[in-house]
Scaffold this motif. Structure first.
Motif, short mmCIF file in Angstrom:
data_model
loop_
_atom_site.label_atom_id
_atom_site.label_comp_id
_atom_site.label_asym_id
_atom_site.label_seq_id
_atom_site.Cartn_x
_atom_site.Cartn_y
_atom_site.Cartn_z
N GLY A 1 0.80 -1.22 0.00
CA GLY A 1 0.00 0.00 0.00
C GLY A 1 0.83 1.27 0.00
O GLY A 1 1.71 1.44 0.84
N GLY A 2 0.54 2.15 -0.96
CA GLY A 2 1.19 3.45 -1.02
C GLY A 2 2.58 3.44 -1.63
O GLY A 2 3.22 4.47 -1.72
N CYS A 3 3.06 2.25 -2.04
CA CYS A 3 4.41 2.15 -2.58
C CYS A 3 4.38 1.91 -4.08
O CYS A 3 3.95 0.85 -4.53
N PRO A 4 4.84 2.86 -4.88
CA PRO A 4 4.88 2.66 -6.33
C PRO A 4 5.86 1.54 -6.69
O PRO A 4 6.91 1.43 -6.07
N PRO A 5 5.54 0.73 -7.70
CA PRO A 5 6.43 -0.38 -8.08
C PRO A 5 7.55 0.07 -9.01
O PRO A 5 7.78 -0.53 -10.05
N ILE A 6 8.22 1.14 -8.65
CA ILE A 6 9.29 1.69 -9.48
C ILE A 6 10.56 1.72 -8.64
O ILE A 6 10.63 2.40 -7.62
N ASP A 7 11.55 0.96 -9.07
CA ASP A 7 12.82 0.93 -8.36
C ASP A 7 13.43 2.33 -8.39
O ASP A 7 13.65 2.89 -9.46
N GLY A 8 13.65 2.90 -7.21
CA GLY A 8 14.22 4.24 -7.13
C GLY A 8 13.22 5.29 -6.69
O GLY A 8 13.58 6.45 -6.47
N VAL A 9 11.94 4.90 -6.54
CA VAL A 9 10.91 5.83 -6.05
C VAL A 9 10.37 5.26 -4.75
O VAL A 9 10.12 4.06 -4.65
N MET A 10 10.20 6.09 -3.75
CA MET A 10 9.67 5.59 -2.49
C MET A 10 8.78 6.62 -1.82
O MET A 10 8.86 7.81 -2.10
#
Length: 195
Positions: A19-28
């Motif tokens: 929840g709330g975490c984009p599945p993009i390595d390097g984005v948090m």
């Protein structure tokens, strides 16, 4: 959509989300190191596991606000900054392009219908009592305008469609699946929340 594409049989699938975490390595999510670990693991699973296809979905609007960050020029910067947003989208495109180069079928899920003040899932249900049932929130309409949903998501949909076109990925539009002619229902016939 998975069932519709496979003749009423659910194909083997792995759902990996936080929840709330984009599945993009390097984005948090700001101040949420577990999001960073989730994104790293999701990217690694998509690359290394023997998956024929990968569907990437998120609350894409979070990539344009203060609640999430990307590392840029040696520092974590909030995504309400134009340069930080561009970097987040660049990272997604790089991730998608890498999967396509591996001959994986990649689908970017476009934004879910939003735009209405009622579209916050927390507002759709009245507070749930411990071990009780959740009730429909007060004064919530049955549906909102499809036109409103399309206008609210147009900018993000255009970005995702551009990434798909440049990388060879496909897109899937939830508005086409969840909204009928002119309305986006908030509840199914049995009262279940649609989103």
């Amino acid at each position: 959509a998975l069932v519709a594409e496979n003749g009423a049989v659910m194909p083997p699938a792995v759902f990996f989300t936080r929840g709330g975490c984009p599945p993009i390595d390097g984005v948090m999510k700001a101040k949420e190191p577990k999001c960073r670990r989730f994104a790293e693991r999701a990217a690694r699973m998509a690359r290394e596991e023997d998956f024929a296809g990968v569907v990437i979905s998120a609350r894409w609007e979070q990539l344009e606000g203060r609640t999430h960050e990307v590392q840029l020029e040696g520092a974590w910067r909030p995504l309400n900054d134009v340069a930080a947003q561009a970097e987040a989208w660049r990272l997604l495109e790089e991730q998608v392009a890498g999967l396509v180069r591996q001959k994986k079928s990649v689908v970017l899920m476009l934004p879910f219908p939003t735009g209405s003040a009622y579209m916050n899932p927390v507002r759709l249900i009245a507070p749930c009592q411990r071990l009780g049932t959740c009730a429909r929130g007060p004064d919530i309409p049955d549906a909102f305008s499809r036109d409103e949903a399309e206008k609210a998501t147009a900018h993000l949909s255009a970005i995702l469609r551009g990434i798909a076109a440049r990388t060879g990925a496909a897109t899937l539009d939830p508005i086409a699946m969840l909204c009928n002619g002119s309305q986006c229902p908030l509840y199914a016939g049995d009262g279940t929340i649609v989103y």
